[in-house]
Design an enzyme around this catalytic site. Structure first.
Site, PDB file in Angstrom:
ATOM      1  N   TRP A 112      79.565  64.800  34.686  1.00 32.93           N
ATOM      2  CA  TRP A 112      79.565  65.826  33.640  1.00 32.93           C
ATOM      3  C   TRP A 112      80.923  66.504  33.514  1.00 32.93           C
ATOM      4  O   TRP A 112      81.031  67.641  33.126  1.00 32.93           O
ATOM      5  CB  TRP A 112      78.460  66.843  33.908  1.00 32.93           C
ATOM      6  CG  TRP A 112      77.112  66.310  33.548  1.00 32.93           C
ATOM      7  CD1 TRP A 112      76.494  66.421  32.327  1.00 32.93           C
ATOM      8  CD2 TRP A 112      76.213  65.570  34.367  1.00 32.93           C
ATOM      9  NE1 TRP A 112      75.278  65.785  32.356  1.00 32.93           N
ATOM     10  CE2 TRP A 112      75.068  65.257  33.590  1.00 32.93           C
ATOM     11  CE3 TRP A 112      76.255  65.124  35.689  1.00 32.93           C
ATOM     12  CZ2 TRP A 112      73.988  64.534  34.090  1.00 32.93           C
ATOM     13  CZ3 TRP A 112      75.189  64.401  36.188  1.00 32.93           C
ATOM     14  CH2 TRP A 112      74.075  64.117  35.396  1.00 32.93           C
ATOM     15  N   CYS A 146      72.365  62.836  30.316  1.00 33.33           N
ATOM     16  CA  CYS A 146      70.907  62.911  30.193  1.00 33.33           C
ATOM     17  C   CYS A 146      70.320  61.889  29.227  1.00 33.33           C
ATOM     18  O   CYS A 146      69.293  61.283  29.519  1.00 33.33           O
ATOM     19  CB  CYS A 146      70.477  64.322  29.811  1.00 33.33           C
ATOM     20  SG  CYS A 146      70.868  64.812  28.112  1.00 33.33           S
ATOM     21  N   HIS A 170      68.885  68.668  25.985  1.00 36.45           N
ATOM     22  CA  HIS A 170      68.597  67.874  27.177  1.00 36.45           C
ATOM     23  C   HIS A 170      67.522  66.853  26.817  1.00 36.45           C
ATOM     24  O   HIS A 170      66.576  67.165  26.086  1.00 36.45           O
ATOM     25  CB  HIS A 170      68.132  68.762  28.330  1.00 36.45           C
ATOM     26  CG  HIS A 170      67.860  68.010  29.595  1.00 36.45           C
ATOM     27  ND1 HIS A 170      68.767  67.137  30.154  1.00 36.45           N
ATOM     28  CD2 HIS A 170      66.766  67.958  30.396  1.00 36.45           C
ATOM     29  CE1 HIS A 170      68.252  66.608  31.244  1.00 36.45           C
ATOM     30  NE2 HIS A 170      67.034  67.085  31.404  1.00 36.45           N
ATOM     31  N   ASP A 183      61.635  63.268  34.076  1.00 31.47           N
ATOM     32  CA  ASP A 183      63.058  63.465  33.798  1.00 31.47           C
ATOM     33  C   ASP A 183      63.902  62.766  34.863  1.00 31.47           C
ATOM     34  O   ASP A 183      63.944  63.204  36.007  1.00 31.47           O
ATOM     35  CB  ASP A 183      63.361  64.968  33.770  1.00 31.47           C
ATOM     36  CG  ASP A 183      64.752  65.268  33.266  1.00 31.47           C
ATOM     37  OD1 ASP A 183      65.554  64.329  33.122  1.00 31.47           O
ATOM     38  OD2 ASP A 183      65.044  66.446  33.002  1.00 31.47           O
ATOM     39  N   ASN A 236      60.774  77.357  28.026  1.00 29.89           N
ATOM     40  CA  ASN A 236      60.246  78.715  27.871  1.00 29.89           C
ATOM     41  C   ASN A 236      61.029  79.814  28.577  1.00 29.89           C
ATOM     42  O   ASN A 236      60.685  80.991  28.424  1.00 29.89           O
ATOM     43  CB  ASN A 236      58.807  78.786  28.398  1.00 29.89           C
ATOM     44  CG  ASN A 236      57.804  78.193  27.436  1.00 29.89           C
ATOM     45  OD1 ASN A 236      57.775  78.552  26.269  1.00 29.89           O
ATOM     46  ND2 ASN A 236      57.001  77.267  27.924  1.00 29.89           N
ATOM     47  N   ASP A 245      63.197  82.826  29.842  1.00 26.98           N
ATOM     48  CA  ASP A 245      63.790  83.970  29.161  1.00 26.98           C
ATOM     49  C   ASP A 245      65.282  83.999  29.476  1.00 26.98           C
ATOM     50  O   ASP A 245      65.714  83.568  30.553  1.00 26.98           O
ATOM     51  CB  ASP A 245      63.122  85.258  29.653  1.00 26.98           C
ATOM     52  CG  ASP A 245      63.339  86.409  28.696  1.00 26.98           C
ATOM     53  OD1 ASP A 245      63.789  86.156  27.568  1.00 26.98           O
ATOM     54  OD2 ASP A 245      63.067  87.554  29.085  1.00 26.98           O
ATOM     55  N   GLU A 262      60.725  63.482  14.398  1.00 25.76           N
ATOM     56  CA  GLU A 262      59.424  64.146  14.502  1.00 25.76           C
ATOM     57  C   GLU A 262      59.578  65.360  15.405  1.00 25.76           C
ATOM     58  O   GLU A 262      60.033  65.246  16.549  1.00 25.76           O
ATOM     59  CB  GLU A 262      58.362  63.201  15.078  1.00 25.76           C
ATOM     60  CG  GLU A 262      56.995  63.856  15.188  1.00 25.76           C
ATOM     61  CD  GLU A 262      55.940  62.971  15.836  1.00 25.76           C
ATOM     62  OE1 GLU A 262      54.821  63.477  16.075  1.00 25.76           O
ATOM     63  OE2 GLU A 262      56.219  61.792  16.112  1.00 25.76           O
ATOM     64  N   GLU A 308      55.343  81.196  18.389  1.00 29.57           N
ATOM     65  CA  GLU A 308      55.913  82.378  19.020  1.00 29.57           C
ATOM     66  C   GLU A 308      55.174  83.634  18.564  1.00 29.57           C
ATOM     67  O   GLU A 308      54.923  83.842  17.377  1.00 29.57           O
ATOM     68  CB  GLU A 308      57.398  82.484  18.660  1.00 29.57           C
ATOM     69  CG  GLU A 308      58.162  83.417  19.570  1.00 29.57           C
ATOM     70  CD  GLU A 308      59.670  83.238  19.457  1.00 29.57           C
ATOM     71  OE1 GLU A 308      60.379  84.215  19.689  1.00 29.57           O
ATOM     72  OE2 GLU A 308      60.116  82.122  19.118  1.00 29.57           O
ATOM     73  N   GLU A 365      50.134  81.920  22.969  1.00 30.56           N
ATOM     74  CA  GLU A 365      51.408  81.909  23.689  1.00 30.56           C
ATOM     75  C   GLU A 365      51.389  82.947  24.803  1.00 30.56           C
ATOM     76  O   GLU A 365      51.794  82.675  25.939  1.00 30.56           O
ATOM     77  CB  GLU A 365      52.558  82.189  22.727  1.00 30.56           C
ATOM     78  CG  GLU A 365      53.922  82.142  23.423  1.00 30.56           C
ATOM     79  CD  GLU A 365      55.027  82.809  22.623  1.00 30.56           C
ATOM     80  OE1 GLU A 365      56.119  82.228  22.537  1.00 30.56           O
ATOM     81  OE2 GLU A 365      54.812  83.933  22.110  1.00 30.56           O
ATOM     82  N   ILE A 422      75.528  84.939  13.332  1.00 34.05           N
ATOM     83  CA  ILE A 422      76.661  84.054  13.014  1.00 34.05           C
ATOM     84  C   ILE A 422      76.218  83.079  11.942  1.00 34.05           C
ATOM     85  O   ILE A 422      75.159  82.444  12.067  1.00 34.05           O
ATOM     86  CB  ILE A 422      77.145  83.295  14.269  1.00 34.05           C
ATOM     87  CG1 ILE A 422      77.715  84.280  15.292  1.00 34.05           C
ATOM     88  CG2 ILE A 422      78.188  82.245  13.894  1.00 34.05           C
ATOM     89  CD1 ILE A 422      78.082  83.655  16.618  1.00 34.05           C
ATOM     90  N   VAL A 425      77.511  79.816   9.246  1.00 32.47           N
ATOM     91  CA  VAL A 425      78.521  78.757   9.150  1.00 32.47           C
ATOM     92  C   VAL A 425      78.446  78.110   7.772  1.00 32.47           C
ATOM     93  O   VAL A 425      77.463  78.256   7.042  1.00 32.47           O
ATOM     94  CB  VAL A 425      78.314  77.679  10.246  1.00 32.47           C
ATOM     95  CG1 VAL A 425      78.418  78.291  11.627  1.00 32.47           C
ATOM     96  CG2 VAL A 425      76.962  76.973  10.080  1.00 32.47           C
ATOM     97  N   TYR A 474      77.864  69.291  26.127  1.00 34.04           N
ATOM     98  CA  TYR A 474      76.448  69.409  25.748  1.00 34.04           C
ATOM     99  C   TYR A 474      75.618  70.101  26.824  1.00 34.04           C
ATOM    100  O   TYR A 474      74.567  70.670  26.545  1.00 34.04           O
ATOM    101  CB  TYR A 474      75.864  68.024  25.415  1.00 34.04           C
ATOM    102  CG  TYR A 474      75.297  67.290  26.602  1.00 34.04           C
ATOM    103  CD1 TYR A 474      73.942  67.371  26.896  1.00 34.04           C
ATOM    104  CD2 TYR A 474      76.103  66.527  27.444  1.00 34.04           C
ATOM    105  CE1 TYR A 474      73.408  66.711  27.991  1.00 34.04           C
ATOM    106  CE2 TYR A 474      75.576  65.870  28.531  1.00 34.04           C
ATOM    107  CZ  TYR A 474      74.233  65.961  28.798  1.00 34.04           C
ATOM    108  OH  TYR A 474      73.712  65.314  29.893  1.00 34.04           O
ATOM    109  N   ARG A 527      76.204  80.897  18.809  1.00 31.40           N
ATOM    110  CA  ARG A 527      75.755  79.735  18.050  1.00 31.40           C
ATOM    111  C   ARG A 527      76.639  78.552  18.392  1.00 31.40           C
ATOM    112  O   ARG A 527      77.873  78.668  18.409  1.00 31.40           O
ATOM    113  CB  ARG A 527      75.813  80.028  16.546  1.00 31.40           C
ATOM    114  CG  ARG A 527      75.341  78.856  15.699  1.00 31.40           C
ATOM    115  CD  ARG A 527      75.054  79.298  14.288  1.00 31.40           C
ATOM    116  NE  ARG A 527      74.627  78.191  13.449  1.00 31.40           N
ATOM    117  CZ  ARG A 527      74.195  78.315  12.205  1.00 31.40           C
ATOM    118  NH1 ARG A 527      74.127  79.527  11.644  1.00 31.40           N
ATOM    119  NH2 ARG A 527      73.828  77.263  11.500  1.00 31.40           N
TER     120      ARG A 527
END
Length: 676
Positions: free
Chosen positions: A233, A269, A326, A349, A389, A391, A427, A437, A442, A467, A469, A506, A570
């Site tokens: 990486w 990844c 990812h 993964d 999920n 925070d 998809e 949300e 939830e 922001i 663009v 990334y 962003r």
């Protein structure tokens, strides 16, 4: 008393059986069948004829170095009047005579792998047994032909990269049926540490796709074993190639298999996930690659990502990261170890991030368990739950050493994406991982997961910062981005606005500065909106960009009156030029075909050392075809080549194209070709 059949030779009917078992794309030079489904072979008798009730045949099927009936790696069975698809069984399905048709059915829960089958005293045949998603008795059963065509039989696909605001489809040649790939996949199972420690137990475990998926999650990376890929990486790819070099899995798997299982350098990844998908499909497990945008890497399992910035809004280094995207894989299977609600797609993964049970692997965990907040379910539910999920809490570290909390609106787990069945469209499968949300469902999932931070509401200080663009952000162009500040209070606000940009990998690692401004006196009337531009010039950003073409924009607003800080972030992706592919002539099986490939240089400087590479399953003979240009391509000029290839199978195929040069690297393109 029955008479044993005296067999002189056997015809394995590979063409018929492999076609019937959906394995003929592997070739028809050997027998490759699927469990829970009969296959037929012809027996030529040396003496005597087969007579129902009077003739017998003892069959023994074995796999692995220590076959054992206790482990399920050895099965002994004789002739039955009819095939029983629930277990190993055999029956004669032709009239009496000196040539008979023997139908054999492997058990639907038999271990997959290389088998030998002994018939009577003298005959022994070899075959490969795979999972069977067409068989209702197999735990990988999938009841949709369209889904089977996509998730098992399709040898090419689309992996989504870029950013959540601008997902970029990247073509990939999975190539699971190309010559030598199935053997490489079986060798991956044989080289895994569990097999080396206890081969009998490991071969027995291969009846279970949960076990096999977990082994593949560990073996596609090489962190604990003789795995396939070494991750890297940084921008230093000495001793190997950039992960963006790869166009498909075939070259990677062949290199590993033919070079004494030495890790192939290098992967990231989407490469790890794509190779795991190729191996899963080769073994018969329905599989797809999934991309999670703004993916959290939570190292301490507290479901919180703590970010620190300095007083210029620049992100400080931390173990806990938010990856721009990812990729992982989902495999289709039932979970008899869990409640039936959790059958279906299972996330695993193969990218080495955190250890699970002492090994760098992750999953499989039911996608439904992530949605419901059921973090006790095997395997690694807390880590995957955090990826979609967690925070995000941001703190500012000041020059005097103190820290203060910053208002920020970063939400992880955005636009979770995969290729659609039967088309190249994206998809959105976010709803499979998360409830809407703010919904009651939830909040209930967060309660189950003890995700207290998400249950607390963040306060708003009345200043809104976003922001925006422009739609056209192409590599090679100069363009503006905007920090938009809105004063939603009833009083005049005096603020400082710091607006910066830097290159981004990334996986969230920051690079050099691409543009910066610091406005010390921004005064906003009540209700006023101010749009502050920042110019990004090619001459400035070109030397900073990584191969990911990503730039991080960060705006930090400091309210002088309240001392509160608001952060907006962003990530933008600069688009590469389009590769145009024109097929010359009528595409026919086993007929030479030409593709004219063109790319227009978008940069304000010439391109040198230009090269096009193409590959495609059943199009380029399992190899990469390269064509190098002998000239420099000036600004606005076309790089153009004509490349010849010979398709070997009919149907819809994907020709994957890669362009490389000194200043424009690893530009991807593709063309779908219908071969008649």
């Amino acid at each position: 008393m029955t008479q044993a059949l005296d067999i002189s030779n056997v015809n394995l009917e590979c063409q018929f059986n492999n076609t019937d078992h959906n394995t003929d794309l592997n070739g028809v030079d050997r027998l490759i069948v699927r469990r829970g489904q009969p296959f037929s072979i012809r027996l030529y008798l040396r003496s005597g004829n087969y007579q129902p009730g009077a003739s017998s045949l003892h069959c023994v099927a074995e796999t692995g170095p220590q076959p054992s009936e206790q482990y399920g790696t050895r099965a002994s069975f004789g002739l039955s009047p009819n095939i029983d698809t629930s277990r190993w069984s055999a029956a004669i399905t032709s009239p009496p005579g000196d040539m008979v048709t023997l139908s054999i059915c492997p058990a639907p829960d038999a271990p997959i792998g290389r088998y030998n089958l002994t018939l009577g005293q003298s005959q022994r045949i070899d075959f490969v047994l795979l999972f069977n998603p067409w068989c209702p008795g197999d735990v990988v059963y999938m009841d949709s032909e369209q889904s089977l065509a996509e998730y098992v039989l399709s040898q090419d696909g689309i992996i989504f990269r870029g950013s959540y605001k601008y997902p970029i489809p990247t073509p990939w040649n999975f190539g699971q049926f190309e010559n030598g790939i199935l053997d490489a996949c079986l060798n991956i199972l044989d080289m895994n540490p569990k097999c080396l420690r206890n081969p009998g137990k490991d071969h027995s475990g291969r009846r279970n796709p949960i076990y096999v998926s977990r082994v593949l999650s560990a073996m596609v990376n090489c962190n604990d074993d003789k795995g396939v890929l070494l991750g890297r990486w940084t921008n230093d790819y000495a001793g190997g190639v950039s992960p963006l070099f790869w166009r498909g899995s075939v070259e990677i798997l062949r290199n590993w298999d033919t070079q004494a299982c030495q890790p192939v350098r290098y992967g990231q990844c989407w490469v790890f996930a794509a190779v795991a998908c190729s191996v899963s499909r080769a073994l018969g497990i329905p599989c797809r690659v999934v991309t999670n945008y703004l993916s959290a890497h939570d190292t301490n399992s507290n479901l919180v990502i703590e970010r620190y910035i300095d007083e210029n809004g620049e992100l400080l280094k931390s173990k806990e990261m938010i990856w721009n995207y990812h990729c992982w894989v989902e495999s289709w299977m039932t979970r008899p170890d869990l409640k039936s609600d959790f059958n279906g797609w299972q996330a695993s993964d193969p990218t080495p991030q955190e250890k699970s049970e002492g090994v760098y692997c992750c999953g499989p965990v039911p996608v439904r368990a992530i949605k419901e907040g059921e973090l006790r379910f095997k395997y690694d539910a807390p880590f995957v739950f955090a990826e979609v999920n967690a925070d995000v809490i941001t703190f500012m570290k000041k020059k005097d050493g103190s820290t203060s909390k910053v208002t920020s609106t970063t939400t992880v787990g955005q636009k979770i994406s995969t290729k659609s069945v039967g088309s190249d469209a994206r998809e959105d499968i976010t709803h499979l991982y998360k409830y809407p949300e703010g919904s009651d469902e939830e909040r209930e999932a967060f309660r189950k997961a003890d995700h207290q931070n998400k249950l607390l509401q963040q306060q708003d200080n009345g200043l809104l910062l976003t922001i925006k663009v422009t739609p056209d952000m192409r590599k090679g162009c100069d363009f503006d981005v905007f920090a938009v500040v809105t004063n939603n209070t009833q009083s005049v606000k005096k603020c400082r606005l710091v607006f910066g940009s830097c290159a981004l990998s990334y996986n969230g690692v920051l690079g050099g500065n691409c543009g910066f401004k610091d406005l010390l006196n921004v005064e906003l009337s009540p209700g006023e909106e101010r749009k502050v531009p920042l110019r990004l010039n090619y001459s400035k950003y070109t030397g900073q960009l990584t191969e990911d073409n990503l730039i991080r924009l960060a705006a930090l607003l400091l309210d002088y009156a309240t001392r509160e800080a608001t952060l907006a972030v962003r990530n933008i992706v600069l688009t590469n030029p389009e590769i145009k592919v024109r097929i010359l002539g009528e595409p026919k099986e086993n007929r030479k075909l030409a593709a004219e490939i063109t790319l227009k240089n978008p940069l304000p400087e010439p391109l040198e050392n230009c090269c096009f590479n193409i590959e495609g399953s059943n199009l380029t003979g399992g190899r990469v075809i390269s064509e190098r240009l002998g000239c420099t391509v000036g600004p606005g000029e076309d790089a153009k080549v004509k490349i010849y290839f010979t398709p070997t199978h009919s149907g819809l195929r994907k020709l994957v194209v890669d362009f490389d040069s000194d200043r424009l690297c690893h530009v991807k393109g593709y063309r779908n070709v219908i071969i008649g």
